[in-house]
Design a protein around this motif. Structure first.
Motif, mmCIF file in Angstrom:
data_model
loop_
_atom_site.group_PDB
_atom_site.id
_atom_site.type_symbol
_atom_site.label_atom_id
_atom_site.label_comp_id
_atom_site.label_asym_id
_atom_site.label_seq_id
_atom_site.Cartn_x
_atom_site.Cartn_y
_atom_site.Cartn_z
ATOM 1 N N VAL A 160 0.834 -1.204 0.000
ATOM 2 C CA VAL A 160 0.000 0.000 0.000
ATOM 3 C C VAL A 160 0.870 1.256 0.000
ATOM 4 N N VAL A 161 1.952 1.227 0.769
ATOM 5 C CA VAL A 161 2.873 2.370 0.786
ATOM 6 C C VAL A 161 3.502 2.571 -0.586
ATOM 7 N N TYR A 162 3.898 1.478 -1.225
ATOM 8 C CA TYR A 162 4.487 1.585 -2.559
ATOM 9 C C TYR A 162 3.478 2.120 -3.568
ATOM 10 N N ILE A 163 2.238 1.679 -3.455
ATOM 11 C CA ILE A 163 1.192 2.149 -4.370
ATOM 12 C C ILE A 163 1.005 3.657 -4.233
ATOM 13 N N ALA A 164 1.003 4.134 -2.998
ATOM 14 C CA ALA A 164 0.858 5.575 -2.778
ATOM 15 C C ALA A 164 2.006 6.350 -3.417
ATOM 16 N N GLN A 165 3.191 5.731 -3.500
ATOM 17 C CA GLN A 165 4.339 6.390 -4.093
ATOM 18 C C GLN A 165 4.334 6.319 -5.616
ATOM 19 N N THR A 166 3.819 5.242 -6.167
ATOM 20 C CA THR A 166 3.947 5.008 -7.602
ATOM 21 C C THR A 166 2.750 5.476 -8.423
ATOM 22 N N VAL A 167 1.584 5.621 -7.813
ATOM 23 C CA VAL A 167 0.405 6.041 -8.574
ATOM 24 C C VAL A 167 0.590 7.427 -9.204
ATOM 25 N N PRO A 168 1.095 8.434 -8.491
ATOM 26 C CA PRO A 168 1.222 9.758 -9.121
ATOM 27 C C PRO A 168 2.085 9.763 -10.377
ATOM 28 N N VAL A 169 3.276 9.166 -10.310
ATOM 29 C CA VAL A 169 4.150 9.175 -11.481
ATOM 30 C C VAL A 169 3.582 8.284 -12.584
ATOM 31 N N SER A 170 2.854 7.233 -12.228
ATOM 32 C CA SER A 170 2.233 6.374 -13.239
ATOM 33 C C SER A 170 1.145 7.123 -13.988
ATOM 34 N N ILE A 171 0.355 7.895 -13.262
ATOM 35 C CA ILE A 171 -0.675 8.705 -13.915
ATOM 36 C C ILE A 171 -0.028 9.707 -14.863
ATOM 37 N N TYR A 172 1.062 10.316 -14.424
ATOM 38 C CA TYR A 172 1.740 11.299 -15.267
ATOM 39 C C TYR A 172 2.289 10.646 -16.539
ATOM 40 N N MET A 173 2.895 9.467 -16.410
ATOM 41 C CA MET A 173 3.462 8.779 -17.566
ATOM 42 C C MET A 173 2.374 8.351 -18.543
ATOM 43 N N LEU A 174 1.297 7.789 -18.026
ATOM 44 C CA LEU A 174 0.225 7.308 -18.898
ATOM 45 C C LEU A 174 -0.537 8.470 -19.524
ATOM 46 N N LYS A 175 -0.701 9.548 -18.779
ATOM 47 C CA LYS A 175 -1.411 10.712 -19.316
ATOM 48 C C LYS A 175 -0.705 11.281 -20.526
ATOM 49 N N ASN A 176 0.614 11.318 -20.462
ATOM 50 C CA ASN A 176 1.386 11.843 -21.583
ATOM 51 C C ASN A 176 1.221 10.995 -22.840
ATOM 52 N N TYR A 177 0.896 9.714 -22.668
ATOM 53 C CA TYR A 177 0.652 8.878 -23.848
ATOM 54 C C TYR A 177 -0.794 8.978 -24.313
ATOM 55 N N PHE A 178 -1.722 8.987 -23.370
ATOM 56 C CA PHE A 178 -3.146 9.027 -23.743
ATOM 57 C C PHE A 178 -3.481 10.263 -24.578
ATOM 58 N N VAL A 179 -2.823 11.387 -24.294
ATOM 59 C CA VAL A 179 -3.136 12.610 -25.045
ATOM 60 C C VAL A 179 -2.694 12.516 -26.502
ATOM 61 N N THR A 180 -1.819 11.557 -26.829
ATOM 62 C CA THR A 180 -1.377 11.401 -28.218
ATOM 63 C C THR A 180 -2.322 10.524 -29.036
ATOM 64 N N ILE A 181 -3.246 9.835 -28.373
ATOM 65 C CA ILE A 181 -4.192 8.986 -29.097
ATOM 66 C C ILE A 181 -5.280 9.874 -29.697
ATOM 67 N N PRO A 182 -5.504 9.814 -30.986
ATOM 68 C CA PRO A 182 -6.469 10.717 -31.633
ATOM 69 C C PRO A 182 -7.888 10.556 -31.075
ATOM 70 N N TYR A 183 -8.589 11.694 -30.922
ATOM 71 C CA TYR A 183 -9.983 11.660 -30.485
ATOM 72 C C TYR A 183 -10.870 10.929 -31.490
ATOM 73 N N SER A 184 -10.465 10.962 -32.748
ATOM 74 C CA SER A 184 -11.318 10.368 -33.776
ATOM 75 C C SER A 184 -11.524 8.881 -33.561
ATOM 76 N N ILE A 185 -10.564 8.214 -32.930
ATOM 77 C CA ILE A 185 -10.721 6.783 -32.647
ATOM 78 C C ILE A 185 -11.869 6.569 -31.670
ATOM 79 N N GLU A 186 -11.916 7.377 -30.623
ATOM 80 C CA GLU A 186 -12.987 7.247 -29.640
ATOM 81 C C GLU A 186 -14.327 7.697 -30.225
ATOM 82 N N GLU A 187 -14.288 8.711 -31.078
ATOM 83 C CA GLU A 187 -15.530 9.156 -31.710
ATOM 84 C C GLU A 187 -16.113 8.067 -32.607
ATOM 85 N N ALA A 188 -15.232 7.374 -33.333
ATOM 86 C CA ALA A 188 -15.701 6.279 -34.178
ATOM 87 C C ALA A 188 -16.288 5.157 -33.336
#
Length: 294
Positions: A160-188
């Motif tokens: 649980v302690v490790y999760i509290a430490q790793t969730v913030p940086v994991s969200i930051y890393m994944l967010k930077n990738y998710f924003v590169t996925i085109p909206y048109s894919i989700e719209e389709a």
């Protein structure tokens, strides 16, 4: 400047940078492989041979031994160091940390990258702000809090302690990738009747698989190698020690030979190296190529 001279200069620069690239690669490979090779070499030699010739960079057939690994992996009840049980403890904590971190980070990163809310542009920086506080500052309050909850000496509390430490940086890393996925894919997908949850599960996650693997590997390395909180939470119960904690205790042992210590270091290192090579294809493969074509 004539065209011929420009071509000559371009060819010279390309040749120079080509040579420099291989020089840098060779240098990085050297400083990475040589220490691990020497560590592996020492772990396969008896202590007598090491004391006679500590600078020898090869091992003869008569000096080759696996007794150091036997000593490291053998249970403490049989006179060994008990690293096999520690490997299991570290594996359970690291794998649990990875799974629960990704389970929390994926929806969080998707929400930050796709949903519009007040301050959504700054929330990524807020997630990273947690790393402005050193671990030593958080260690005592966390220990006191988890002790009151009865989790101070458990692998679950450590995870649980490790999760509290790793969730913030994991969200930051994944967010930077998710924003590169085109909206048109989700719209389709929405036009085809898919819900947001179905879109994330069937489209976004497969596209983000390389990033998920990279993030998971990063989280695994943190949980596998972490020492401070493992010492704080598990020091009183040797049966629950992780490998990093056991290796530190091994290093502090006067009666433990350096060859056995090197064997413990190899045991600590190999799982992460093996996992990296196993996931190398997914880490480098570009699954989004052509996703928005047509």
């Amino acid at each position: 400047m004539s065209r011929a001279s420009r071509m000559t200069r371009t060819q010279f620069e390309e040749g120079l940078f080509g040579v420099l690239r291989w020089v840098v690669i060779a240098f990085l490979a050297l400083i990475t492989i040589v220490p691990f090779y020497y560590m592996l070499l020492l772990s396969l030699k008896p202590i007598d041979s090491l004391l006679l010739n500590p600078g020898q960079l090869w091992i003869s057939a008569k000096d080759f031994t696996l007794s150091t690994y036997e000593s490291v992996l053998k249970p403490t009840s049989e006179g060994g160091q008990g690293f096999l049980a520690m490997l299991l403890n570290s594996g359970l904590v690291a794998i649990g940390t990875v799974l629960l971190t990704l389970a929390a980070a994926v929806p969080g990163a998707y929400a930050v990258s796709r949903l519009k809310f007040f301050g959504h542009r700054k929330v990524g920086a807020l997630f990273l702000a947690v790393y402005l506080f050193p671990s030593t500052l958080l260690a005592v309050p966390l220990f006191v809090m988890f002790a009151k909850m009865g989790l101070s000496g458990s692998l679950v509390g450590l995870a649980v302690v490790y999760i509290a430490q790793t969730v913030p940086v994991s969200i930051y890393m994944l967010k930077n990738y998710f924003v590169t996925i085109p909206y048109s894919i989700e719209e389709a997908a929405a036009i085809d009747g898919a819900s947001r949850f179905q879109t994330v599960r069937k489209i976004i996650l497969p596209l983000a698989l390389p990033t998920l693997m990279a993030t998971g590997l990063y989280v695994f390395m943190i949980a596998w190698n972490e020492f401070l909180f493992a010492l704080l939470f598990l020091a009183a119960d040797p049966d629950k020690w992780t490998v990093s904690l056991g290796l530190q205790q091994l290093a502090n042992g006067i009666e433990v030979s350096k060859t056995v210590l090197m064997a413990g270091s190899v045991v600590l290192t190999i799982p992460v190296v093996a996992l990296f090579f196993a996931a190398e294809r997914l880490l480098t493969e570009g699954l989004t190529a052509g996703a928005d074509k047509g």
